[in-house]
Design a protein around this motif. Structure first.
Motif, PDB file in Angstrom:
ATOM      1  N   UNK A   1       0.963  -1.323   0.098  1.00 23.93           N
ATOM      2  CA  UNK A   1      -0.004   0.449   0.164  1.00 23.93           C
ATOM      3  C   UNK A   1       1.082   1.310   0.201  1.00 23.93           C
ATOM      4  N   UNK A   2       2.105   0.678   0.590  1.00 20.57           N
ATOM      5  CA  UNK A   2       3.046   2.595   0.340  1.00 20.57           C
ATOM      6  C   UNK A   2       3.473   2.379  -0.484  1.00 20.57           C
ATOM      7  N   UNK A   3       3.020   1.853  -1.419  1.00 18.74           N
ATOM      8  CA  UNK A   3       3.497   2.000  -3.095  1.00 18.74           C
ATOM      9  C   UNK A   3       2.586   2.701  -4.161  1.00 18.74           C
TER      10      UNK A   3
ATOM     11  N   UNK B   1       2.825   6.486  -5.456  1.00 18.68           N
ATOM     12  CA  UNK B   1       2.419   6.705  -6.951  1.00 18.68           C
ATOM     13  C   UNK B   1       0.917   7.700  -7.421  1.00 18.68           C
ATOM     14  N   UNK B   2       0.032   7.989  -6.124  1.00 16.31           N
ATOM     15  CA  UNK B   2      -0.847   9.031  -5.685  1.00 16.31           C
ATOM     16  C   UNK B   2      -0.086   9.926  -5.317  1.00 16.31           C
ATOM     17  N   UNK B   3       1.146  10.051  -4.517  1.00 18.19           N
ATOM     18  CA  UNK B   3       1.251  10.892  -3.756  1.00 18.19           C
ATOM     19  C   UNK B   3       2.105  12.160  -5.436  1.00 18.19           C
TER      20      UNK B   3
ATOM     21  N   UNK C   1      -4.926  12.615  -3.968  1.00 21.39           N
ATOM     22  CA  UNK C   1      -5.145  12.908  -2.885  1.00 21.39           C
ATOM     23  C   UNK C   1      -6.113  12.686  -2.316  1.00 21.39           C
ATOM     24  N   UNK C   2      -7.369  12.249  -3.368  1.00 19.90           N
ATOM     25  CA  UNK C   2      -8.429  11.257  -2.079  1.00 19.90           C
ATOM     26  C   UNK C   2      -8.080   9.885  -2.133  1.00 19.90           C
ATOM     27  N   UNK C   3      -7.506   9.143  -3.053  1.00 18.86           N
ATOM     28  CA  UNK C   3      -6.980   8.494  -3.496  1.00 18.86           C
ATOM     29  C   UNK C   3      -6.335   7.985  -2.092  1.00 18.86           C
TER      30      UNK C   3
ATOM     31  N   UNK D   1      -4.945   5.360   3.396  1.00 19.49           N
ATOM     32  CA  UNK D   1      -4.685   6.066   4.618  1.00 19.49           C
ATOM     33  C   UNK D   1      -5.993   5.464   5.582  1.00 19.49           C
ATOM     34  N   UNK D   2      -6.836   5.027   5.197  1.00 20.99           N
ATOM     35  CA  UNK D   2      -7.722   5.524   6.452  1.00 20.99           C
ATOM     36  C   UNK D   2      -8.528   6.613   6.711  1.00 20.99           C
TER      37      UNK D   2
END
Length: 74
Positions: free
Chosen positions: A23-25, A29-31, A65-67, A72-73
């Protein structure tokens, strides 16, 4: 800088037991998509693209940002 303070600062990079590395990967990608979006918003004032697809694609990157918050919960 004391050893305790340095350990506290670097603790954000420690793997937590509840953390999923894959999930960190996806978060990375989203960042990256958000960073590309903000660069595009700045540059599109100077460079105008004739291709509507490019404008639509780069405009859609703002949903990173939404993703990120979804993963992140928050």
């Amino acid at each position: 800088m004391s050893k305790h303070r340095l350990r506290y600062i670097t603790s954000v990079f420690d793997k937590k037991s509840f953390e999923h590395e894959n999930l960190n990967g996806i978060r990375a990608i989203s960042i990256l998509s958000v960073v590309i979006y903000h660069v595009w918003v700045t540059v599109k004032q100077i460079v105008h693209s004739e291709y509507e697809f490019v404008n639509l694609f780069l405009g859609a990157l703002s949903s990173g940002v939404d993703f990120f918050f979804l993963l992140s919960g928050f």
